[in-house]
Design a protein around this motif. Sequence first.
Motif, PDB file in Angstrom:
ATOM      1  N   ALA A 123       0.829  -1.212   0.000  1.00 19.77           N
ATOM      2  CA  ALA A 123       0.000   0.000   0.000  1.00 19.77           C
ATOM      3  C   ALA A 123       0.863   1.262   0.000  1.00 19.77           C
ATOM      4  O   ALA A 123       0.472   2.285  -0.583  1.00 19.77           O
ATOM      5  N   ASP A 124       2.047   1.203   0.617  1.00 19.10           N
ATOM      6  CA  ASP A 124       2.904   2.391   0.654  1.00 19.10           C
ATOM      7  C   ASP A 124       3.791   2.509  -0.587  1.00 19.10           C
ATOM      8  O   ASP A 124       4.598   3.435  -0.703  1.00 19.10           O
ATOM      9  N   GLY A 125       3.624   1.561  -1.533  1.00 21.15           N
ATOM     10  CA  GLY A 125       4.399   1.630  -2.786  1.00 21.15           C
ATOM     11  C   GLY A 125       5.859   1.249  -2.622  1.00 21.15           C
ATOM     12  O   GLY A 125       6.648   1.399  -3.561  1.00 21.15           O
ATOM     13  N   MET A 126       6.251   0.746  -1.461  1.00 25.34           N
ATOM     14  CA  MET A 126       7.672   0.458  -1.203  1.00 25.34           C
ATOM     15  C   MET A 126       8.139  -0.851  -1.830  1.00 25.34           C
ATOM     16  O   MET A 126       9.267  -0.956  -2.303  1.00 25.34           O
ATOM     17  N   PHE A 127       7.274  -1.883  -1.785  1.00 28.87           N
ATOM     18  CA  PHE A 127       7.741  -3.220  -2.157  1.00 28.87           C
ATOM     19  C   PHE A 127       6.792  -3.873  -3.161  1.00 28.87           C
ATOM     20  O   PHE A 127       5.591  -3.582  -3.197  1.00 28.87           O
ATOM     21  N   GLU A 128       7.360  -4.802  -3.918  1.00 23.83           N
ATOM     22  CA  GLU A 128       6.548  -5.663  -4.772  1.00 23.83           C
ATOM     23  C   GLU A 128       7.336  -6.963  -4.995  1.00 23.83           C
ATOM     24  O   GLU A 128       8.569  -6.957  -4.961  1.00 23.83           O
ATOM     25  N   VAL A 129       6.602  -8.050  -5.208  1.00 24.63           N
ATOM     26  CA  VAL A 129       7.217  -9.356  -5.445  1.00 24.63           C
ATOM     27  C   VAL A 129       6.779  -9.833  -6.823  1.00 24.63           C
ATOM     28  O   VAL A 129       5.594  -9.720  -7.178  1.00 24.63           O
ATOM     29  N   ARG A 130       7.736 -10.345  -7.577  1.00 23.34           N
ATOM     30  CA  ARG A 130       7.444 -10.821  -8.932  1.00 23.34           C
ATOM     31  C   ARG A 130       8.253 -12.096  -9.179  1.00 23.34           C
ATOM     32  O   ARG A 130       9.348 -12.245  -8.654  1.00 23.34           O
ATOM     33  N   GLY A 131       7.699 -13.000  -9.973  1.00 21.57           N
ATOM     34  CA  GLY A 131       8.445 -14.181 -10.400  1.00 21.57           C
ATOM     35  C   GLY A 131       8.960 -13.957 -11.812  1.00 21.57           C
ATOM     36  O   GLY A 131       8.228 -13.437 -12.658  1.00 21.57           O
ATOM     37  N   VAL A 132      10.214 -14.322 -12.054  1.00 26.10           N
ATOM     38  CA  VAL A 132      10.797 -14.156 -13.393  1.00 26.10           C
ATOM     39  C   VAL A 132      11.482 -15.453 -13.823  1.00 26.10           C
ATOM     40  O   VAL A 132      11.662 -16.367 -13.025  1.00 26.10           O
ATOM     41  N   GLU A 133      11.854 -15.498 -15.086  1.00 26.58           N
ATOM     42  CA  GLU A 133      12.568 -16.665 -15.605  1.00 26.58           C
ATOM     43  C   GLU A 133      14.037 -16.598 -15.201  1.00 26.58           C
ATOM     44  O   GLU A 133      14.503 -15.572 -14.705  1.00 26.58           O
ATOM     45  N   CYS A 134      14.745 -17.699 -15.476  1.00 28.14           N
ATOM     46  CA  CYS A 134      16.153 -17.858 -15.079  1.00 28.14           C
ATOM     47  C   CYS A 134      16.957 -16.574 -15.300  1.00 28.14           C
ATOM     48  O   CYS A 134      16.947 -15.994 -16.377  1.00 28.14           O
ATOM     49  N   LEU A 135      17.661 -16.160 -14.253  1.00 31.59           N
ATOM     50  CA  LEU A 135      18.473 -14.949 -14.321  1.00 31.59           C
ATOM     51  C   LEU A 135      19.942 -15.265 -14.567  1.00 31.59           C
ATOM     52  O   LEU A 135      20.804 -14.400 -14.446  1.00 31.59           O
ATOM     53  N   GLY A 136      20.223 -16.527 -14.889  1.00 24.57           N
ATOM     54  CA  GLY A 136      21.584 -16.896 -15.278  1.00 24.57           C
ATOM     55  C   GLY A 136      22.543 -17.007 -14.103  1.00 24.57           C
ATOM     56  O   GLY A 136      23.758 -16.921 -14.296  1.00 24.57           O
ATOM     57  N   ALA A 137      22.011 -17.158 -12.917  1.00 23.34           N
ATOM     58  CA  ALA A 137      22.880 -17.298 -11.734  1.00 23.34           C
ATOM     59  C   ALA A 137      22.464 -18.565 -10.985  1.00 23.34           C
ATOM     60  O   ALA A 137      22.395 -18.582  -9.752  1.00 23.34           O
ATOM     61  N   CYS A 138      22.229 -19.627 -11.743  1.00 23.96           N
ATOM     62  CA  CYS A 138      21.658 -20.861 -11.180  1.00 23.96           C
ATOM     63  C   CYS A 138      22.546 -21.451 -10.082  1.00 23.96           C
ATOM     64  O   CYS A 138      22.047 -22.085  -9.152  1.00 23.96           O
TER      65      CYS A 138
END
Length: 176
Positions: A123-138
């Motif tokens: 609600a305060d716009g500070m944080f968000e969580v998202r899932g993404v594909e492989c970032l190449g640091a497996c």
Amino acid sequence: MERKHYTQQINITDALMARINELLSHYPSDKRKSALLPILHEVQDAHDNWLSIELQDKVAEIIGIKPVEVYEVVTFYTMFNQRPIGKYMFEFCQTSPCCLNGVENLMDYTCNKLGVKVGEPTADGMFEVRGVECLGACGYAPMMQLGDFYQEHLTEEKIDQLIADCRDNKITLHDK
Ligand code: FES
């Protein structure tokens, strides 16, 4: 379903325009579109990390290409945001090696701690969580990206510390 329209203050400063012109100078004058990706990154960084339709139109006008040529790039890549997002975007890698090392539990843990669902800013716009594909640091799984930086070998304790550091303004998001 009707899409929500978000308004955004467009501010192409002299410094931003100089950076755009510098990027354009790397390409032949008949290939200005080739500078689109780096320009979008610069423009997004300068506009609270998202790109409204009006801002995408402005980028098209500056480069001299059709607006749809910008829309198709912005809608394709997850690194471009089409709505206001949380200032601290926790982008967890959701590909197999990170999943096998517990990333989904860590995403749940983070969402519960912040009181949000994936894809919803706090609600305060500070944080968000998202899932993404492989970032190449497996090899550093489970991991996530926060701004320009990777956070690796994540644990609940590391998540707690990162959230605390974000709240205390101790996290640098960009490497320039
Ligand atoms: S699987 Fe997570 S970084 Fe590659």
